[in-house]
Each structure stands twice: as C-alpha cells, then as structure tokens.
Design a protein around this motif. Structure first.
Motif, PDB file in Angstrom:
ATOM      1  N   LEU A 249       0.861  -1.150  -0.003  1.00 44.16           N
ATOM      2  CA  LEU A 249       0.041  -0.041   0.129  1.00 44.16           C
ATOM      3  C   LEU A 249       0.911   1.204   0.036  1.00 44.16           C
ATOM      4  N   LEU A 250       1.853   1.155   0.888  1.00 46.74           N
ATOM      5  CA  LEU A 250       2.834   2.314   0.899  1.00 46.74           C
ATOM      6  C   LEU A 250       3.264   2.509  -0.554  1.00 46.74           C
ATOM      7  N   GLN A 251       3.996   1.624  -1.072  1.00 52.80           N
ATOM      8  CA  GLN A 251       4.555   1.729  -2.353  1.00 52.80           C
ATOM      9  C   GLN A 251       3.621   2.039  -3.297  1.00 52.80           C
ATOM     10  N   ALA A 252       2.313   1.690  -3.390  1.00 57.59           N
ATOM     11  CA  ALA A 252       1.501   2.047  -4.392  1.00 57.59           C
ATOM     12  C   ALA A 252       1.002   3.580  -4.241  1.00 57.59           C
ATOM     13  N   PHE A 253       0.833   4.123  -2.904  1.00 58.99           N
ATOM     14  CA  PHE A 253       0.351   5.645  -2.884  1.00 58.99           C
ATOM     15  C   PHE A 253       1.163   6.544  -2.234  1.00 58.99           C
ATOM     16  N   SER A 254       2.253   6.149  -1.615  1.00 59.30           N
ATOM     17  CA  SER A 254       3.244   7.197  -0.715  1.00 59.30           C
ATOM     18  C   SER A 254       3.155   8.297  -1.595  1.00 59.30           C
ATOM     19  N   HIS A 255       3.507   8.225  -2.961  1.00 59.37           N
ATOM     20  CA  HIS A 255       3.552   9.487  -3.573  1.00 59.37           C
ATOM     21  C   HIS A 255       2.596  10.260  -3.982  1.00 59.37           C
ATOM     22  N   TYR A 256       1.416  10.087  -3.538  1.00 54.93           N
ATOM     23  CA  TYR A 256       0.178  10.809  -3.777  1.00 54.93           C
ATOM     24  C   TYR A 256      -0.187  11.842  -2.470  1.00 54.93           C
ATOM     25  N   PRO A 257      -0.401  12.859  -2.706  1.00 55.08           N
ATOM     26  CA  PRO A 257      -0.402  13.849  -1.638  1.00 55.08           C
ATOM     27  C   PRO A 257      -1.373  13.709  -0.662  1.00 55.08           C
ATOM     28  N   HIS A 258      -2.587  12.969  -1.034  1.00 51.54           N
ATOM     29  CA  HIS A 258      -3.750  12.804  -0.324  1.00 51.54           C
ATOM     30  C   HIS A 258      -3.826  11.417   0.073  1.00 51.54           C
ATOM     31  N   PHE A 259      -2.631  10.735   0.627  1.00 51.77           N
ATOM     32  CA  PHE A 259      -2.512   9.490   0.937  1.00 51.77           C
ATOM     33  C   PHE A 259      -1.811   9.616   2.368  1.00 51.77           C
ATOM     34  N   PHE A 260      -2.623   9.259   3.465  1.00 50.66           N
ATOM     35  CA  PHE A 260      -1.702   9.305   4.660  1.00 50.66           C
ATOM     36  C   PHE A 260      -2.309   8.149   5.740  1.00 50.66           C
ATOM     37  N   THR A 261      -1.400   8.011   6.737  1.00 53.77           N
ATOM     38  CA  THR A 261      -1.867   6.632   7.658  1.00 53.77           C
ATOM     39  C   THR A 261      -2.334   7.662   8.903  1.00 53.77           C
ATOM     40  N   HIS A 262      -3.257   7.109   9.787  1.00 52.79           N
ATOM     41  CA  HIS A 262      -3.685   7.681  10.993  1.00 52.79           C
ATOM     42  C   HIS A 262      -3.789   6.512  11.946  1.00 52.79           C
ATOM     43  N   GLN A 263      -2.874   6.082  12.970  1.00 54.14           N
ATOM     44  CA  GLN A 263      -2.835   5.096  13.602  1.00 54.14           C
ATOM     45  C   GLN A 263      -2.483   3.656  12.714  1.00 54.14           C
ATOM     46  N   GLU A 264      -3.297   2.689  12.676  1.00 54.81           N
ATOM     47  CA  GLU A 264      -2.894   1.596  11.570  1.00 54.81           C
ATOM     48  C   GLU A 264      -3.984   1.523  10.654  1.00 54.81           C
ATOM     49  N   THR A 265      -4.628   2.908  10.228  1.00 49.69           N
ATOM     50  CA  THR A 265      -5.301   3.079   9.053  1.00 49.69           C
ATOM     51  C   THR A 265      -4.853   3.826   8.130  1.00 49.69           C
ATOM     52  N   PHE A 266      -4.860   3.474   6.851  1.00 49.79           N
ATOM     53  CA  PHE A 266      -4.416   3.972   5.564  1.00 49.79           C
ATOM     54  C   PHE A 266      -5.615   4.802   5.045  1.00 49.79           C
ATOM     55  N   VAL A 267      -5.419   6.051   4.492  1.00 50.94           N
ATOM     56  CA  VAL A 267      -6.457   6.732   4.005  1.00 50.94           C
ATOM     57  C   VAL A 267      -6.040   7.215   2.752  1.00 50.94           C
ATOM     58  N   LEU A 268      -6.870   7.477   1.757  1.00 52.04           N
ATOM     59  CA  LEU A 268      -6.688   7.817   0.363  1.00 52.04           C
ATOM     60  C   LEU A 268      -7.760   8.741   0.008  1.00 52.04           C
ATOM     61  N   GLU A 269      -7.605   9.786  -0.532  1.00 46.68           N
ATOM     62  CA  GLU A 269      -8.512  10.895  -0.841  1.00 46.68           C
ATOM     63  C   GLU A 269      -8.275  11.327  -2.330  1.00 46.68           C
ATOM     64  N   TYR A 270      -9.369  11.334  -2.974  1.00 40.68           N
ATOM     65  CA  TYR A 270      -9.288  12.086  -4.208  1.00 40.68           C
ATOM     66  C   TYR A 270     -10.208  13.173  -4.448  1.00 40.68           C
ATOM     67  N   PRO A 271      -9.728  14.378  -3.722  1.00 44.10           N
ATOM     68  CA  PRO A 271     -10.760  15.506  -3.423  1.00 44.10           C
ATOM     69  C   PRO A 271     -11.262  15.984  -4.741  1.00 44.10           C
ATOM     70  N   HIS A 272     -10.636  15.762  -6.005  1.00 48.53           N
ATOM     71  CA  HIS A 272     -11.490  16.451  -7.342  1.00 48.53           C
ATOM     72  C   HIS A 272     -12.388  15.359  -7.912  1.00 48.53           C
ATOM     73  N   LYS A 273     -12.378  14.169  -7.166  1.00 53.14           N
ATOM     74  CA  LYS A 273     -13.267  13.236  -7.663  1.00 53.14           C
ATOM     75  C   LYS A 273     -14.436  12.958  -6.482  1.00 53.14           C
ATOM     76  N   LYS A 274     -14.037  13.596  -5.301  1.00 53.70           N
ATOM     77  CA  LYS A 274     -14.928  13.734  -3.996  1.00 53.70           C
ATOM     78  C   LYS A 274     -15.205  12.021  -3.732  1.00 53.70           C
ATOM     79  N   SER A 275     -14.054  11.626  -3.463  1.00 56.19           N
ATOM     80  CA  SER A 275     -13.854  10.560  -3.066  1.00 56.19           C
ATOM     81  C   SER A 275     -12.957   9.923  -2.058  1.00 56.19           C
TER      82      SER A 275
END
Length: 146
Positions: free
Chosen positions: A62-88
């Motif tokens: 997951l880190l390898q796939a998304f760490s380059h994306y500015p709206h990908f972050f981790t919070h405790q043991e949860t990974f979060v991915l956002e696409y603000p322009h797509k409202k996702s």
C-alpha cells in the motif's frame, strides 16, 4: 458510507467455491451474528477456510502504491486515500483475520485499494454486509479438462 470486509481465503476453498461464493457468504453472516460466543463451531469453520493476513507485506505494498500521492496518509493503523477532485475517500484497516475498507463519495479511492489487493493474491473475497454484495477481487479461473 460503504463498508467492506475482505478475507483471504485458503487456495483450495477459493478454487472449490468459485461461483458458489454465496455459501461462504452465508457462513460469514452466521459467524458475524454469533461472533460474541466463545469458540463456536462457526469460528472454527471460518478460521479453517481463511488464511491469516500478511499485514506487513500488505502495508508495504500500500505504501509503495500510494506514498507518492499527496492525499494519502496514515492515521494510527489505518491508511486513508482521498481523491478530492473526484469527491472520493476511502480508508483501509488491517487485522490478522480481515481487512476493513470504508468508502465515501465516489468509488475511485476504494477501487484503488481493491486493485492493490487484487494484484497481491487471487484468493481475496470482499463482502459488503450492508448491501448483501460479495465477490472475489480476482476470480480464480477453473481448469477445463478435455
């Protein structure tokens, strides 16, 4: 909000129950309803047909796939991915027995998580208990002998 539980099934179960996922789904529903009971036969059945998740491997992918994306972050043991322009927006949480994916808005973010998992193993089964939907992330192909 959509919530999915993703289980890693034993390879033999995945190939034997291809196109008969409803039987696994019914077992998981029954197990979920009686989960509070200690050491039930349902718990033994579910543990028998599922594999323990390789958490560190999945986290690394997951880190390898998304760490380059500015709206990908981790919070405790949860990974979060956002696409603000797509409202996702989607989050993924890993435990030893299952993966929980929650999605909100457009399905693009949760689909991105599913794509990573799909490439890792053909035996992932996703279940949405709220809508009674279930299916393989990458269907196992059955062999036809001539």
């Amino acid at each position: 909000m959509r919530t999915y539980e993703v289980y890693l099934m034993e390879e033999e179960v995945a190939s034997s129950y291809f196109r008969r996922e409803k039987l696994i789904y019914q077992l998981l529903i029954e197990y979920r309803m009686k989960h509070h009971l200690k050491e039930t036969h349902l718990q033994k059945q579910v543990h028998y047909i599922t594999r323990q998740l390789p958490i560190s491997f999945i986290q690394r992918e997951l880190l390898q796939a998304f760490s380059h994306y500015p709206h990908f972050f981790t919070h405790q043991e949860t990974f979060v991915l956002e696409y603000p322009h797509k409202k996702s927006r989607a989050s993924i949480k890993l435990t030893n027995s299952c993966i929980t994916i929650e999605g909100d808005g457009n399905v693009d973010a949760e689909t991105a998580f599913f794509e990573v998992l799909r490439k890792l193993d053909p035996c992932f089964l996703a279940v949405n208990y709220g809508t009674d939907e279930y299916g393989w992330l990458r269907p196992v192909k059955t062999r036809k002998f001539v």
